[in-house]
Design an enzyme around this catalytic site. Structure first.
Site, PDB file in Angstrom:
ATOM      1  N   ASN A 103      32.999  49.723  37.435  1.00 57.28           N
ATOM      2  CA  ASN A 103      32.683  49.024  38.754  1.00 57.28           C
ATOM      3  C   ASN A 103      32.097  48.024  38.801  1.00 57.28           C
ATOM      4  OD1 ASN A 103      33.836  51.137  40.523  1.00 57.28           O
ATOM      5  ND2 ASN A 103      31.810  52.269  40.473  1.00 57.28           N
ATOM      6  N   PHE A 343      31.593  60.166  36.334  1.00 49.03           N
ATOM      7  CA  PHE A 343      32.651  59.307  36.314  1.00 49.03           C
ATOM      8  C   PHE A 343      32.360  57.908  35.431  1.00 49.03           C
ATOM      9  CE2 PHE A 343      33.078  62.054  39.927  1.00 49.03           C
ATOM     10  CZ  PHE A 343      34.307  62.504  39.805  1.00 49.03           C
ATOM     11  N   HIS A 344      31.236  57.661  35.069  1.00 48.43           N
ATOM     12  CA  HIS A 344      30.707  56.658  34.211  1.00 48.43           C
ATOM     13  C   HIS A 344      31.025  55.439  34.939  1.00 48.43           C
ATOM     14  CE1 HIS A 344      30.753  60.055  31.652  1.00 48.43           C
ATOM     15  NE2 HIS A 344      32.044  60.148  31.647  1.00 48.43           N
ATOM     16  N   CYS A 345      31.055  55.246  36.354  1.00 50.08           N
ATOM     17  CA  CYS A 345      31.246  54.143  36.793  1.00 50.08           C
ATOM     18  C   CYS A 345      32.711  53.513  36.863  1.00 50.08           C
ATOM     19  CB  CYS A 345      30.248  53.071  36.563  1.00 50.08           C
ATOM     20  SG  CYS A 345      28.636  53.689  37.034  1.00 50.08           S
ATOM     21  N   ALA A 346      33.676  54.281  36.589  1.00 49.36           N
ATOM     22  CA  ALA A 346      35.041  53.951  36.318  1.00 49.36           C
ATOM     23  C   ALA A 346      36.166  54.613  37.117  1.00 49.36           C
ATOM     24  CB  ALA A 346      35.287  53.796  34.928  1.00 49.36           C
TER      25      ALA A 346
END
Ligand SMILES: Cc1ncc(COP(=O)(O)O)c(C=O)c1O
Length: 390
Positions: A103, A343-346
């Site tokens: 992100n 979601f690990h910012c992805a």
């Protein structure tokens, strides 16, 4: 080294522990020096300026760059990426990037699409998370000004063909920005071989420095069209109220995070002495062990390449019958194993992996100080959780 009962496998978020010299350097600076960098002529101020310059030079050396003034200190990887994207792109520009991005790339680009009439093509990756370099070439149009690529995914660990994409960018007169958040310090990286115009990275992950540090490499000439996104005091040219145009001052307004940069310098000394090549081999061996362990379990799905040579030390999985958050909580409470779930910012990566509706993945990430025993205990814990789900 960490307390024996804590197994830290969240190095993709930030590395821990740090080399002992990092704690010492931060402590020494805070207690004995405490002066600002680039702003005084007394002994401590001169000494701290020397330490900051030395850290800058160590980063330049690490990525094969001769002019250390091309290294900009920032607060983190996100800060570096924001400076690169907001500073570079103009109305009408077209950008090619991938669905594998964090992100910290995706969100600035969304903002620029909305507010600055920038257009963006997000190329797909294959099932294992690797992007086909020719997809970048195919997406080019007459307005394409920039390629943006995360060199290694923070979800699948997949290493992208950055060198080939860099060659395509340069042959087409397009600038190339690399997000090296999961690669710098983990694998050898040379800015010249990659033909990168900009490389953004945190100082607190693979570089083993403290949180609150980041770097941006700016290739020769790029500063002519990379706007500074902040202006202010630099300690130089103080007689004028215009922002200096010299490197690195153009992009470094405000007092530095000196404790962080001094700690980063100590981390770089450690990295250089141990050798990134050796760290890469260590992490590859651990990743291979982790992958093989998980592959032997029936109801565990592994995302990303199954060959450790195609990855950095980031391994995302799911256990059938369990939510990723439940698994992470069980690993922590029952086994003292610390991982990240979600979601690990992805977000686009999870659409591709079909893990959006199941709450993402459970991510294990090894680091320079992870041991075989840590990995074996993680495999054992996952096998017990997986068996309990049947
Ligand atoms: C691929 C990638 N890019 C960018 C970032 C942002 O780095 P930072 O947390 O230092 O802002 C991260 C952090 O997780 C990352 O994994």
């Amino acid at each position: 080294m960490p307390p024996t009962n804590r197994i830290y496998l969240d190095n993709a978020a930030t590395s821990w522990p740090k080399p002992a010299a990092v704690y010492d350097a931060v402590d020494r600076y805070m207690r004995k020096n405490g002066a600002p960098a680039g702003r005084g002529t007394y002994g401590e101020a001169i000494e701290v300026e020397r330490l900051v310059s030395e850290s800058r030079k160590q980063i330049a050396d690490l990525i094969g760059v001769s002019d250390s003034k091309r290294i900009i200190f920032t607060s983190n990887g996100t800060d570096s990426l924001n400076l690169a994207l907001h500073g570079l792109l103009r109305a009408g520009d077209h950008v090619v990037t991938t669905v594998c991005e964090h992100n910290s790339v995706l969100r600035p680009l969304r903002q620029l699409e909305k507010n600055r009439d920038v257009t963006v093509t997000r190329v797909e990756c294959g099932a294992s998370g690797i992007v086909d370099a020719t997809a970048f070439e195919a997406a080019v149009n007459s307005n394409t000004k920039l390629f943006v690529l995360t060199q290694a995914s923070n979800v699948t660990g997949a290493i992208q063909p950055a060198e080939t994409i860099g060659r395509i960018a340069n042959s087409r007169g397009i600038r190339f920005l690399i997000d090296a958040a999961q690669s710098l310090g983990h694998v050898p990286l040379n800015a010249i071989e990659l033909r990168a115009h900009l490389i953004a990275a945190p100082g607190h992950k693979g570089l083993l420095g403290p949180l609150g540090t980041g770097v941006l490499y700016v290739a020769p000439g790029v500063e002519a069209y990379l706007h500074a996104t902040r202006q202010g005091g630099t300690g130089t040219l103080s007689e004028t109220d215009y922002q200096p145009m010299t490197m690195p001052d153009k992009y470094e307004s405000g007092n530095h995070n000196v404790p962080g940069i001094v700690g980063l310098g100590a981390a770089l000394t450690y990295l250089t002495e141990r050798g990134v090549k050796h760290i890469a081999l260590h992490e590859q061996e651990l990743t291979s062990r982790l992958l093989n362990g998980f592959l032997s379990l029936d109801n565990v799905t592994i995302y990303g390449p199954h060959d450790a040579k195609q990855r950095v030390g980031v391994v995302s999985i799911n256990i059938e019958g369990y939510d990723p958050q439940e698994v992470a909580t069980m690993l922590d409470t029952a086994y003292s194993i610390q991982v990240r779930s979600g979601f690990h910012c992805a977000p686009l990566m999870h659409e591709k992996l079909s893990t959006r509706d199941c709450g993402g993945t459970v991510r294990f990430s090894v680091g320079a100080f992870t041991t075989h025993e840590h990995v074996d205990r993680a495999i054992q814990a996952v096998s017990e959780i997986a068996a309990s789900a049947i």
